[in-house]
Write an enzyme that holds these catalytic residues in place. Structure first.
Site, mmCIF file in Angstrom:
data_model
loop_
_atom_site.group_PDB
_atom_site.id
_atom_site.type_symbol
_atom_site.label_atom_id
_atom_site.label_comp_id
_atom_site.label_asym_id
_atom_site.label_seq_id
_atom_site.Cartn_x
_atom_site.Cartn_y
_atom_site.Cartn_z
ATOM 1 N N GLU A 259 0.821 -1.267 -0.106
ATOM 2 C CA GLU A 259 0.069 0.028 0.069
ATOM 3 C C GLU A 259 1.048 1.310 0.005
ATOM 4 O OE1 GLU A 259 -2.845 2.635 -0.214
ATOM 5 O OE2 GLU A 259 -3.429 0.355 -0.090
ATOM 6 N N THR A 301 -5.826 1.156 -5.408
ATOM 7 C CA THR A 301 -5.312 0.072 -4.990
ATOM 8 C C THR A 301 -5.969 -1.154 -5.894
ATOM 9 O OG1 THR A 301 -4.908 0.574 -2.633
ATOM 10 C CG2 THR A 301 -5.185 -1.628 -3.319
ATOM 11 N N HIS A 414 -1.634 2.958 4.550
ATOM 12 C CA HIS A 414 -2.606 3.733 3.871
ATOM 13 C C HIS A 414 -2.809 5.155 4.130
ATOM 14 C CE1 HIS A 414 -6.645 4.640 1.956
ATOM 15 N NE2 HIS A 414 -6.453 3.314 1.438
ATOM 16 N N ASP A 473 1.596 0.182 -4.934
ATOM 17 C CA ASP A 473 0.404 -0.028 -5.956
ATOM 18 C C ASP A 473 0.164 1.179 -6.379
ATOM 19 O OD1 ASP A 473 -0.004 1.230 -3.549
ATOM 20 O OD2 ASP A 473 -2.018 0.395 -2.952
ATOM 21 N N HIS A 474 0.187 2.544 -5.612
ATOM 22 C CA HIS A 474 0.082 3.876 -6.334
ATOM 23 C C HIS A 474 0.858 4.894 -5.555
ATOM 24 C CE1 HIS A 474 -2.637 4.419 -2.724
ATOM 25 N NE2 HIS A 474 -3.079 3.368 -3.125
#
Length: 625
Positions: A259, A301, A414, A473-474
């Protein structure tokens, strides 16, 4: 003269609701436009479509009698104000404009309350201040006796307003369609559209496109179009065998999606401390891809999962996990199943979030170990801590029968990184109390848990029979907080190229016995993971848009908004600008670059057509026959 002044005064009083509407609404829309493009100062371009769209909205209200007209304009003010607030909050995190597809997925975003609430600023509600202040005005204004036009004159006024306003809007939209072909149809660059058309026109276009797409998607594609797409998706012939072909057939695959892990933290320090000491150590034992980009869109995600497991681009609007959960896929899990692998997803959050419990079945994962499969004995951030999650996941892996494919998704790092439990003592210096500082603490914590997990895999002997892939993921830092990141990276006078170069995420492949360790600097993205794995594990490569990292060179990394890079040039779609990566300078469009830009849009179109028409189902049915 007094008579004239009196008539003018009465006229203004009779139409004060209209005057206020035409003043207030454009002010709000221009303010939002300044938010998404603070450097954009040429109001003469944006004021025309904003005014014309405001007048188009007004023209509908003037058809009705005065009292109803005033109520309609007041309601429109409320709706537009709320829309601008939603756009503002959404833009802060996603660097994009909200669309109908995203709104459809809004129920899934509800689980991340801390993320949403942290993005809202009290200043956002200034958009509603006039709505409150106008309440006493409306109370007294309804007592004012106004001259009432007959219906035929109200319709005449409607046409007097809507025809010139519609003409101005149409002319602006036409100019954009000429300068940026396919942009208005695909809506791939929402920020660019909003920049020149304004918020109202954008959302009307979005509604039109959603409706038109539903109609067009109900129509069958021609056989020639389907065959063209099928040939583009078939990579068995396009990817020549490489030194990795089939080498790891029968080995376990452990894929870890981390994450919000961005590359800028790798091998970086703050206050003379390594931010990710464990990942740095494992990178030195692995094959590390240092020019690897995330390619997610609104699904964040879930989009990263979709890219990695299916090698298709995210949905043009909304999340593929929601929109295409009923489709047929030739996914990584499906092909692993066909080769006698056990396949499972492990994630310590709610099973229904991002529609995972439905999508994983569509992708043919045999098991999904979600929140209910774990002992929620420690929380960090949104839910189960990475420490507890990875410890419990390790125990599950030990029970899996080989060969297996396990897809592991972490959670603790997150956004908004505001839970410092367990890692609050990490000194971030001047960044203490900032979003970047909290992120550095959060990713330092996750790094420690990943290090423990990877060390366990090694000591237990699992790694001797497994390929481990780990990637981010990002992005972690939203655009409204990017200045702290520029400062951290010591970037002065940043450009859009600098922004994009910071959108890289770490990706490493660890092979048994630390084989093939080193650095691969080929430009690549998440869409290339599945083809690369398929090559190593000798799986079919029938339906995918990415390319094998070991068999292909000079690929284009394409982003959902139409931007792309070939490793030498970076095209930024929202400004229609090409950058030379080595020099950072802007370069003119050449015939070759124009072809690459057109190819990027074609690839996105192939992906959209395949998903919208569920073509893989059609292709596989034909194969069986």
């Amino acid at each position: 003269m007094r008579n004239l002044i009196k008539k003018l005064k009465n006229f203004l009083l009779d139409n004060l609701d209209i005057v206020l509407f035409v003043i207030i609404i454009p002010m709000k829309l221009i303010k939002f436009d300044r938010l998404i493009y603070p450097e954009y100062t040429h109001y003469k371009l944006i004021i025309k479509p904003i005014l014309s769209s405001t007048i188009c909205a007004l023209s509908i209200a003037v058809i009705f009698k005065n009292k109803i007209r005033t109520r309609i304009l007041y309601i429109l003010d409320i709706v537009i104000s709320i829309l601008v607030i939603v756009d503002t909050v959404y833009f802060r995190y996603f660097k994009d404009i909200i669309s109908i597809g995203v709104i459809k997925n809004g129920v899934m975003l509800g689980g991340v309350k801390s993320s949403v609430t942290s993005l809202i600023s009290p200043y956002d509600f200034l958009y509603l201040i006039d709505v409150v202040l106008l309440i006493p005005f409306l109370f007294f204004y309804r007592r004012h006796k106004r001259y009432e036009l007959k219906l035929i004159f109200r319709f005449a006024l409607f046409f007097i307003l809507v025809i010139p306003a519609g003409y101005v809007n149409g002319k602006t939209i036409y100019k954009m369609s000429v300068s940026q072909p396919n942009l208005l149809k695909t809506m791939y660059n929402k920020v660019y559209i909003n920049k020149f058309l304004g918020t109202l026109d954008f959302h009307v276009l979005d509604l039109y496109n959603v409706t038109e797409n539903k109609i067009s998607n109900s129509k069958r594609l021609s056989k020639d179009t389907e065959n063209t797409i099928k040939n583009a998706l078939n990579k068995n012939e396009a990817n020549a065998p490489s030194s990795m072909t089939g080498l790891y057939k029968g080995k376990n695959l452990i894929m870890i999606q981390v994450e919000a892990l961005q590359q800028f933290v790798i091998n970086s320090k703050v206050e003379n401390q390594e931010i990710t000491p464990n990942l740095n150590r494992w990178i030195n034992k692995s094959l590390y891809f240092n020019n690897f980009f995330y390619q997610v869109s609104s699904g964040n995600t879930s989009d990263a999962e979709f890219l990695a497991n299916n090698s298709f681009y995210p949905a043009a609007s909304g999340a593929a996990y929601y929109l295409y959960a009923g489709n047929t896929y030739s996914s990584l899990a499906k092909e692993m199943n066909d080769n006698n692998y056990y396949t499972a997803v492990l994630h310590g959050y709610k099973e229904g979030f991002w529609n995972r419990n439905v999508m994983y079945k569509a992708e043919k994962f045999k098991d999904f170990f979600g929140e209910k499969s774990f002992n929620i004995n420690e929380n960090v951030g949104l839910g189960l801590s990475d420490k507890s999650f990875l410890n419990q996941s390790f125990n599950k892996l030990k029970s899996f029968s080989s060969p297996y494919y396990s897809f592991i998704i972490t959670l603790s790092s997150h956004y908004p990184y505001d839970d410092t439990k367990g890692y609050g003592d990490f000194n971030v210096g001047d960044y203490e109390g900032t979003l970047l500082g909290n992120y550095l603490k959060g990713i330092h914590y996750t790094d420690a848990q990943l290090g423990t997990f990877l060390d366990k895999l090694e000591k237990s002997g699992i790694m001797d029979n497994s390929v481990v892939i780990l990637y981010g993921d990002h992005y972690a830092i939203p655009k409204d907080k990017i200045n702290d990141l520029y400062d951290f990276e010591n970037i002065k006078n940043p450009t859009d190229l600098d922004w994009y170069e910071l959108q890289k995420v770490p990706m490493l492949i660890h092979f048994p016995k630390d084989q093939y360790k080193g650095i691969n600097s080929e430009y690549s993205g998440q869409i290339d993971l599945y083809p690369t794995i398929a090559n190593m594990f000798n799986l079919p490569q029938n339906y995918m848009l990415g390319t094998d990292l070991f068999a292909s060179k000079n690929r284009n990394v394409i982003f959902r908004n139409g931007s792309f890079t070939d490793g030498n040039v970076f095209y930024v779609s929202w400004t229609n600008t090409y950058y030379d990566i080595k020099t950072g300078s802007v370069i003119p469009e050449s015939t070759k670059l124009k072809q690459e830009k057109d190819n990027a849009l074609t690839q996105l179109e192939y992906s959209d057509n395949t998903l919208n028409h569920n073509l893989i189902k059609k292709f596989t049915v034909k194969q069986k026959k």
